[in-house]
Scaffold this motif. Structure first.
Motif, PDB file in Angstrom:
ATOM      1  N   GLY A  49       0.838  -1.193   0.000  1.00 20.99           N
ATOM      2  CA  GLY A  49       0.000   0.000   0.000  1.00 20.99           C
ATOM      3  C   GLY A  49       0.875   1.247   0.000  1.00 20.99           C
ATOM      4  O   GLY A  49       1.928   1.286   0.647  1.00 20.99           O
ATOM      5  N   HIS A  51       0.727   4.396   1.262  1.00 19.07           N
ATOM      6  CA  HIS A  51       1.045   5.096   2.510  1.00 19.07           C
ATOM      7  C   HIS A  51       1.941   4.247   3.408  1.00 19.07           C
ATOM      8  O   HIS A  51       2.908   4.757   3.998  1.00 19.07           O
ATOM      9  CB  HIS A  51      -0.236   5.475   3.252  1.00 19.07           C
ATOM     10  CG  HIS A  51      -1.057   6.501   2.542  1.00 19.07           C
ATOM     11  ND1 HIS A  51      -0.561   7.732   2.165  1.00 19.07           N
ATOM     12  CD2 HIS A  51      -2.353   6.480   2.138  1.00 19.07           C
ATOM     13  CE1 HIS A  51      -1.507   8.423   1.560  1.00 19.07           C
ATOM     14  NE2 HIS A  51      -2.602   7.684   1.527  1.00 19.07           N
ATOM     15  N   ALA A  52       1.617   2.963   3.530  1.00 15.13           N
ATOM     16  CA  ALA A  52       2.408   2.094   4.394  1.00 15.13           C
ATOM     17  C   ALA A  52       3.828   1.931   3.866  1.00 15.13           C
ATOM     18  O   ALA A  52       4.802   1.988   4.636  1.00 15.13           O
ATOM     19  CB  ALA A  52       1.725   0.731   4.517  1.00 15.13           C
ATOM     20  N   ARG A 147      -3.909   4.157  13.598  1.00 13.16           N
ATOM     21  CA  ARG A 147      -4.015   5.365  12.771  1.00 13.16           C
ATOM     22  C   ARG A 147      -4.562   6.530  13.585  1.00 13.16           C
ATOM     23  O   ARG A 147      -4.041   7.655  13.521  1.00 13.16           O
ATOM     24  CB  ARG A 147      -4.920   5.075  11.573  1.00 13.16           C
ATOM     25  CG  ARG A 147      -4.977   6.190  10.558  1.00 13.16           C
ATOM     26  CD  ARG A 147      -5.720   5.739   9.314  1.00 13.16           C
ATOM     27  NE  ARG A 147      -5.753   6.779   8.303  1.00 13.16           N
ATOM     28  CZ  ARG A 147      -6.255   6.621   7.086  1.00 13.16           C
ATOM     29  NH1 ARG A 147      -6.751   5.441   6.730  1.00 13.16           N
ATOM     30  NH2 ARG A 147      -6.256   7.616   6.212  1.00 13.16           N
ATOM     31  N   LYS A 173      -1.983  -2.179   6.332  1.00 14.54           N
ATOM     32  CA  LYS A 173      -2.754  -1.353   5.402  1.00 14.54           C
ATOM     33  C   LYS A 173      -3.804  -0.537   6.142  1.00 14.54           C
ATOM     34  O   LYS A 173      -4.024   0.644   5.843  1.00 14.54           O
ATOM     35  CB  LYS A 173      -3.423  -2.258   4.353  1.00 14.54           C
ATOM     36  CG  LYS A 173      -4.103  -1.492   3.225  1.00 14.54           C
ATOM     37  CD  LYS A 173      -3.078  -0.811   2.345  1.00 14.54           C
ATOM     38  CE  LYS A 173      -3.689  -0.248   1.077  1.00 14.54           C
ATOM     39  NZ  LYS A 173      -4.760   0.721   1.302  1.00 14.54           N
ATOM     40  N   SER A 174      -4.465  -1.151   7.140  1.00 13.21           N
ATOM     41  CA  SER A 174      -5.461  -0.438   7.935  1.00 13.21           C
ATOM     42  C   SER A 174      -4.829   0.707   8.719  1.00 13.21           C
ATOM     43  O   SER A 174      -5.446   1.749   8.926  1.00 13.21           O
ATOM     44  CB  SER A 174      -6.159  -1.400   8.899  1.00 13.21           C
ATOM     45  OG  SER A 174      -6.851  -2.413   8.200  1.00 13.21           O
ATOM     46  N   SER A 176      -2.311   2.442   7.709  1.00 15.56           N
ATOM     47  CA  SER A 176      -1.948   3.474   6.739  1.00 15.56           C
ATOM     48  C   SER A 176      -0.652   4.201   7.107  1.00 15.56           C
ATOM     49  O   SER A 176      -0.575   5.425   7.078  1.00 15.56           O
ATOM     50  CB  SER A 176      -3.095   4.489   6.597  1.00 15.56           C
ATOM     51  OG  SER A 176      -2.908   5.328   5.484  1.00 15.56           O
TER      52      SER A 176
END
Length: 280
Positions: A49, A51-52, A147, A173-174, A176
């Protein structure tokens, strides 16, 4: 204060990780609660992902083994401020699907990294706001909590070595990118850790729909530890007993409890606002 959440569908993901903000981080899979934490840590893992992956590339504590990205994803990583390694490997969405599983929302980028070592309570230093999870196991919830914790300036998230979610790409991913921006602390016993936090000057505030006081009244002091219970059953008895206060979120609607990640957002906002006011 939490509703029971359906366990997330397992993903075919090779990636799981966690990290620290300005400190060493920690990593390790927790797929089987009966195993010791050291037995559940991989030698390497995948994070995916935009952002990650960008957060990983900006974290000097991370050892990057390889970066796979499509041309479009590589451009997006640069736009995010990431410095791409010279040995970047061009790839295709189909190749990443085969590597990570078709359910992984990789956005064209994945990075393989070495795991980070766990932190203990000594790493808190002058931290003022921490989140403590009492057997919260859903990776989507933990990622969302991470997050929110980073968004509201929390310094650390504390979990036990067991009964924590498998640290997969789903969790990353969650989150971010939040896993690279907060200290992740692992303790062997949560009740003992709460006693230690109180000795360190933290006001330990447990959240429960049957709490004795409203949350707004419970948040006090210069150092706060917000304690959130597992999906469905909430805080365990011994955890409740070690908190300074067990508080509730009063809600006027027909639904009287919230998902743990939603409860975390509200409690973090209130705690951050209190701490800001206390320093002005």
């Amino acid at each position: 204060m939490t509703d029971e959440n359906k366990q997330s569908k397992s993903q075919r993901q090779p990636g799981h990780f966690r990290g620290g903000k300005g400190k060493p981080g920690h990593n390790g899979p927790r797929r089987f609660a009966s195993n010791a934490p050291a037995e559940r840590r991989p030698d390497q893992l995948w994070i995916y992902g935009i952002h990650a992956v960008a957060a990983v590339l900006g974290n000097p504590r991370r050892k990057v083994l390889q970066l796979l990205a499509t041309q479009n994803a590589a451009s997006r990583l640069v736009e995010e401020g990431a410095t791409l390694p010279g040995d970047l490997k061009d790839t295709s969405p189909r190749d990443l699907d085969r590597l990570l599983g078709s359910d992984a929302v990789h956005q064209g980028a994945a990075v393989e990294v070495a795991p980070l070592e766990p932190l203990d309570l000594d790493a808190l230093g002058d931290a003022r706001l921490v989140v403590v999870l009492d057997q919260v196991t859903d990776p989507h919830n933990v990622g969302a909590i991470l997050r929110s914790a980073v968004a509201f300036g929390a310094d650390a998230l504390i979990t036990t070595g067991r009964h924590a979610p498998a640290e997969t790409g789903v969790l990353a991913k969650s989150a971010s990118g939040a896993l690279e921006n907060i200290a992740m602390i692992e303790v062997p016993n949560l009740a003992t850790a709460l006693t230690d936090l109180r000795d360190m000057g933290y006001s330990c505030v447990g959240l429960d729909s049957e709490g004795t006081v409203p949350l707004e009244e419970a948040i006090r002091g210069d150092k706060i530890a917000l304690v959130l219970g597992a999906e469905g059953r909430g805080l365990r008895r011994l955890t409740r007993d070690r908190c300074d206060v067990v508080a509730r979120l009063d809600m006027p609607g027909a639904i009287k409890s919230l998902n743990v990640s939603n409860a975390a957002v509200l409690s973090l906002y209130l705690a951050h606002r209190h701490l800001e006011t206390a320093t002005t």
